[in-house]
Design a protein around this motif. Structure first.
Motif: not given
Length: 76
Positions: A2, A6-7, A35-36, A59, A72, A74
Motif C-alpha cells: 500500500a 491508499d491510506a 480501510d488502510t 500489515y 500499512y 488493513t
C-alpha cells in the motif's frame, strides 16, 4: 504494498506524547473493513505485530529512513 495515497487513516506515533499504544488501538477500532491505516514510527514496531494479528489485521512494514518506518495496516 500500500502507499500513502491508499491510506484512509494516518497516525504518526512520533507525535504522540507517552506510549502510543492506546492511540494505535483507537485508530484500529475506527478502521473500516476495506480501510488502510498508515502508522509512522521511529523504529519498526515489532511488538505490535502480534497484537495486530490477534485482532485480525494484516500489515506491511517499510523503512523510509534511519528513524522512519511506515506500517500499512488493513483488515484480513
Amino acid at each position: 504494498m500500500a502507499t500513502n495515497a491508499d491510506a484512509d487513516a494516518h497516525l504518526d506515533a512520533r507525535e504522540v506524547e507517552g506510549a502510543p499504544f492506546d492511540d494505535i488501538v483507537a485508530a484500529l477500532d475506527e478502521l473500516g473493513g476495506e480501510d488502510t491505516l498508515v502508522l509512522v514510527n521511529s523504529f519498526e514496531p515489532e511488538p505490535l505485530y502480534d497484537v495486530l494479528e490477534e485482532r485480525g489485521f494484516a500489515y506491511e512494514a517499510e523503512q523510509i529512513g534511519p528513524d522512519e518506518w511506515k506500517v500499512y495496516i488493513t483488515h484480513v
